[in-house]
Design an enzyme around this catalytic site. Structure first.
Site, PDB file in Angstrom:
ATOM      1  N   ARG A 118       0.850  -1.188   0.000  1.00  0.00           N
ATOM      2  CA  ARG A 118       0.000   0.000   0.000  1.00  0.00           C
ATOM      3  C   ARG A 118       0.887   1.240   0.000  1.00  0.00           C
ATOM      4  O   ARG A 118       1.685   1.446   0.915  1.00  0.00           O
ATOM      5  CB  ARG A 118      -0.907   0.017   1.235  1.00  0.00           C
ATOM      6  CG  ARG A 118      -1.835   1.227   1.223  1.00  0.00           C
ATOM      7  CD  ARG A 118      -2.618   1.406   2.501  1.00  0.00           C
ATOM      8  NE  ARG A 118      -3.294   2.690   2.445  1.00  0.00           N
ATOM      9  CZ  ARG A 118      -3.567   3.453   3.487  1.00  0.00           C
ATOM     10  NH1 ARG A 118      -3.231   3.071   4.701  1.00  0.00           N
ATOM     11  NH2 ARG A 118      -4.173   4.613   3.335  1.00  0.00           N
ATOM     12  N   HIS A 160      -3.209  10.961   0.839  1.00  0.00           N
ATOM     13  CA  HIS A 160      -2.761  10.693   2.207  1.00  0.00           C
ATOM     14  C   HIS A 160      -2.246  12.007   2.800  1.00  0.00           C
ATOM     15  O   HIS A 160      -1.062  12.150   3.118  1.00  0.00           O
ATOM     16  CB  HIS A 160      -1.677   9.615   2.205  1.00  0.00           C
ATOM     17  CG  HIS A 160      -1.462   8.972   3.544  1.00  0.00           C
ATOM     18  ND1 HIS A 160      -1.532   7.607   3.750  1.00  0.00           N
ATOM     19  CD2 HIS A 160      -1.162   9.496   4.758  1.00  0.00           C
ATOM     20  CE1 HIS A 160      -1.277   7.329   5.011  1.00  0.00           C
ATOM     21  NE2 HIS A 160      -1.057   8.464   5.652  1.00  0.00           N
ATOM     22  N   GLU A 211      -7.836   8.276   6.159  1.00  0.00           N
ATOM     23  CA  GLU A 211      -8.124   8.875   7.463  1.00  0.00           C
ATOM     24  C   GLU A 211      -8.639  10.309   7.373  1.00  0.00           C
ATOM     25  O   GLU A 211      -7.964  11.256   7.798  1.00  0.00           O
ATOM     26  CB  GLU A 211      -6.878   8.823   8.357  1.00  0.00           C
ATOM     27  CG  GLU A 211      -6.436   7.413   8.702  1.00  0.00           C
ATOM     28  CD  GLU A 211      -5.300   7.386   9.719  1.00  0.00           C
ATOM     29  OE1 GLU A 211      -4.809   8.470  10.096  1.00  0.00           O
ATOM     30  OE2 GLU A 211      -4.903   6.292  10.133  1.00  0.00           O
ATOM     31  N   ASN A 226      -7.809   1.659   9.482  1.00  0.00           N
ATOM     32  CA  ASN A 226      -6.515   1.799  10.157  1.00  0.00           C
ATOM     33  C   ASN A 226      -6.752   1.682  11.652  1.00  0.00           C
ATOM     34  O   ASN A 226      -7.456   2.512  12.242  1.00  0.00           O
ATOM     35  CB  ASN A 226      -5.877   3.153   9.844  1.00  0.00           C
ATOM     36  CG  ASN A 226      -5.449   3.276   8.401  1.00  0.00           C
ATOM     37  OD1 ASN A 226      -5.478   2.311   7.637  1.00  0.00           O
ATOM     38  ND2 ASN A 226      -5.043   4.476   8.004  1.00  0.00           N
ATOM     39  N   TYR A 285      -5.063   1.051  15.544  1.00  0.00           N
ATOM     40  CA  TYR A 285      -3.874   1.061  16.383  1.00  0.00           C
ATOM     41  C   TYR A 285      -4.203   0.845  17.856  1.00  0.00           C
ATOM     42  O   TYR A 285      -3.627   0.002  18.510  1.00  0.00           O
ATOM     43  CB  TYR A 285      -3.131   2.391  16.233  1.00  0.00           C
ATOM     44  CG  TYR A 285      -2.468   2.597  14.885  1.00  0.00           C
ATOM     45  CD1 TYR A 285      -1.170   2.164  14.663  1.00  0.00           C
ATOM     46  CD2 TYR A 285      -3.133   3.233  13.843  1.00  0.00           C
ATOM     47  CE1 TYR A 285      -0.542   2.354  13.435  1.00  0.00           C
ATOM     48  CE2 TYR A 285      -2.515   3.425  12.610  1.00  0.00           C
ATOM     49  CZ  TYR A 285      -1.223   2.981  12.414  1.00  0.00           C
ATOM     50  OH  TYR A 285      -0.613   3.165  11.203  1.00  0.00           O
ATOM     51  N   GLU A 298      -3.789  -0.211   7.893  1.00  0.00           N
ATOM     52  CA  GLU A 298      -2.631   0.151   8.717  1.00  0.00           C
ATOM     53  C   GLU A 298      -2.784  -0.477  10.090  1.00  0.00           C
ATOM     54  O   GLU A 298      -3.878  -0.488  10.656  1.00  0.00           O
ATOM     55  CB  GLU A 298      -2.489   1.672   8.913  1.00  0.00           C
ATOM     56  CG  GLU A 298      -2.056   2.454   7.706  1.00  0.00           C
ATOM     57  CD  GLU A 298      -1.940   3.950   8.009  1.00  0.00           C
ATOM     58  OE1 GLU A 298      -1.699   4.301   9.189  1.00  0.00           O
ATOM     59  OE2 GLU A 298      -2.088   4.744   7.086  1.00  0.00           O
TER      60      GLU A 298
END
Length: 665
Positions: free
Chosen positions: A160, A211, A257, A438, A440, A531
């Site tokens: 990616r 991005h 995002e 994404n 985390y 991600e």
């Protein structure tokens, strides 16, 4: 209250169906007609396109990857992920490419504002412009073949990457006249090389169109994503990419995002370009600048802006305005939808690719404490879902079901822009091919309390506002904030090397189940983790021997989730023989998160189709500079002019994990 395991908090499995909201029944019924219900736009999308109601699927559309169904069933039987699983790593153009002013590339907002406000970026080399910007970064513009070698170590079958809009169109405006685009050809040739090199190495390109690196010319012209014109400039740029690269790129992400781009860039700055911060003192435009740090702070530089075709035009170089993040979010979602419309109308039938959006957001875990009643816990479950709707659903609901979540609309009232009926139709199903997430970290969720211990009540219709809705639905996501935005212990897992990130493996399973239930029947080709990763605890951010968190998890009978570490885990920039290269914390991170992803697929039946580790290489970590390292490959940015790639132990670990846990053809 009876003891509840972590996996009964939000997981939508047969034994536990707590706090999960399905899409409205009407949405599930419409699952088959969301793919292509818009007319083809003009050659350039210069004005809002008319919407028609062409129901049905694209002829020859890639609908559910039927050819992989046997592999998927095999994976579930064996406990492994299917052979078709998209496995790889991720990067972003501004963070790795460098060559910021080479071969005709135009200035992005990140170039402009890091140069103008260097104090907004952390650095170990004060006065060195390259250490606070992406001027050179990893120099992947010249060293991409070295990056491919790292992909091979982790057995990546996908990569990616993102395309720099300003490298292709320096002024941000893509135009096609007499069959010819006004593209910067050198920039296009670079991405031809990237794509061709990947394919030659049996690695499938997964391309992100945006991005965060908006061409500065568009910020200067009309304020970037704040202005409604941005959606059409983005769609024109996307059309060029589809036309030029779509014969080889079959996986497209429109926007990465949008929450971070808009909230961090247009409200919470100076962390993210373009450094707009509500309430900050002016840095450039007041007469008396005595005592002001003119190299840091927030920006007043901006073009005249019109939020919608019916809005007033706001003047250039104005102070940051309330709700800029809300309007940025509104227009960036429409930009996504316009780009998808172009792809589906003009390219998808022939190119047979997939297109979707990538959202971010923390899985929300209900706060639990000893002696809590079942009613109190159930209320926290309710607020966990509300927090997820505010933080994630705000950006994932429109591309899936065509509008903002009802809870957000009710609590925000007039502060939330409304989509027109035509825009709702344009948005609905615009990420039905696949949804990128994404993931985390996690946050606690609970209803906010007043100082006297009583609950803060949801805002009434008269009280509905952005601020009141945020406080009610999302603000209580830590037990308090410490220095640099870290959560005050107890935290959900251990503190990683970035202030906003803690290691809590179940978050990926919780979130995958939340998406799967909310959009049941609406995502044709599953969810891709676009991600996931961490920075090893380091000299800037760490919390060794966190006894508060250990004691908390002991108190609720879940000590294994405290995940504490000793000081020898902390990364040191001058110790190549330590955890800088032998990154055991990061390895354990991947081990926990990937196991929970595997369980979501095998045990919960979630249709998860891919995983992109962040990041392939150490790179420019935005406002945190070069010493917050998310990479699985080490680069010495300060002392090695060759920027040699050195694989860390985590890169080898991932390569073996793939062989052990994914069906091999």
């Amino acid at each position: 209250m009876k003891t509840l395991t972590i996996f009964t908090t939000l997981l939508a499995v047969s034994a536990a169906k707590k706090c999960i909201v399905k899409a409205p029944a009407s949405n599930a019924a419409d699952a088959n007609d969301v793919a292509s219900d818009v007319e083809a736009p003009a050659e350039n999308v210069d004005a809002p396109a008319e919407i028609s109601d062409n129901e049905g699927k694209l002829e020859d559309e890639v609908d559910s990857n039927d050819e992989t169904s046997d592999n998927e069933n095999s994976g579930k039987k064996s406990g492994k992920l299917p052979a078709s699983f998209k496995w790889g790593a991720a990067t972003a153009a501004y963070q790795v490419e460098g060559a910021w002013n080479v071969d005709g590339r135009g200035e992005s907002v990140w170039d402009h504002f890091t140069h103008l406000y260097p104090h907004n970026v952390e650095t170990g080399r004060p006065g060195d412009e390259d250490s606070i910007s992406g001027n050179v970064a990893c120099d992947s513009y010249h060293k991409f073949e070295e990056d491919v070698k790292m992909m091979k170590i982790m057995n990546a079958n996908h990569y990616r990457f993102s395309i720099s809009w300003s490298r292709l169109f320096p002024d941000g405006q893509a135009k096609k006249e007499n069959g010819k685009w006004n593209v910067n050809e050198k920039g296009a040739e670079y991405y031809d090389m990237v794509i061709n090199t990947l394919i030659e190495n049996d690695i499938t390109p997964l391309a992100t169109l945006y991005h965060w690196d908006l061409p500065y010319a568009l910020h200067e012209k009309y304020g970037g994503w704040l202005d409604y014109h941005s959606q059409y400039d983005f769609a024109n740029y996307a059309e060029f990419c589809f036309e030029r690269f779509g014969d080889r790129v079959k996986n497209w992400i429109t926007i990465n995002e949008p929450w971070v781009n808009c909230v961090a860039g247009y409200k919470n700055g100076p962390g993210k370009a373009p450094y707009r911060c509500t309430g900050e003192a002016p840095r450039k435009l007041q007469n008396d600048t005595t005592g002001l740090d003119l190299l840091g702070g927030c920006s007043y530089e901006i073009g005249p802006t019109q939020y919608t075709p019916d809005s007033e035009v706001l003047p250039a170089n104005r102070p940051p305005q309330r709700l800029e993040d809300v309007w940025c979010s509104h227009n960036i979602l429409l930009g996504h939808a316009q780009a998808v419309k172009v792809y589906r109308d003009k390219f998808q039938k022939k190119q047979k690719g997939l297109i979707g959006i990538t959202v971010d957001g923390e899985a929300q875990i209900p706060w639990e404490e000893p002696n809590m009643t079942e009613e109190e816990y159930a209320n926290n479950e309710k607020y966990a879902n509300l927090a997820a709707e505010f933080r994630i659903g705000w950006y994932s609901d429109p591309p899936m079901i065509g509008d903002y979540p009802e809870s957000v609309k009710q609590r925000m009232g007039k502060d939330l822009p409304e989509f027109t009926p035509e825009q709702k139709k344009l948005l609905k199903g615009s990420s039905s091919d696949f949804l990128g997430w994404n993931t985390y970290t996690s946050h606690w969720a609970a209803q906010v309390k007043n100082e006297d211990g009583t609950y803060v009540k949801p805002p009434t219709d008269e009280e509905a506002s952005y601020e009141n809705s945020k406080r009610d639905m999302w603000d209580d996501n830590c037990r308090g904030r410490g220095d640099g935005w870290t959560c005050i212990p107890p935290t959900l897992g251990s503190q990683a090397g970035s202030s906003w990130n803690t290691k809590y493996g179940p978050t990926i399973r919780v979130g995958l189940n939340w998406f799967a239930k909310r959009y049941e029947g609406l995502i044709k080709n599953g969810i891709i983790i676009t991600e996931n990763g961490c920075a090893q605890p380091n000299y800037k951010v760490s919390r060794a021997n966190d006894q508060v968190t250990i004691d908390y998890f002991k108190s609720i009978g879940k000590e294994e989730f405290a995940d504490a570490y000793d000081e020898d885990m902390i990364e040191r920039e001058d110790d190549l023989e330590g955890t800088l290269i032998h990154d055991t914390y990061r390895i354990d991170w991947y081990k926990q998160y990937l196991e929970n992803l595997r369980l979501a697929y095998v045990e919960d039946g979630v249709d998860v189709r891919g995983y992109m580790a962040w990041s392939l290489i150490d790179n420019y970590e935005w406002e945190n500079g070069y010493e917050t390292r998310f990479g699985m490959t080490y680069i010495d940015f300060y002392n090695d002019p060759e920027l040699k790639r050195v694989p860390k132990d985590s890169l080898t670990f991932l390569g073996q994990w793939y062989l052990d846990n994914v069906e091999q053809e």
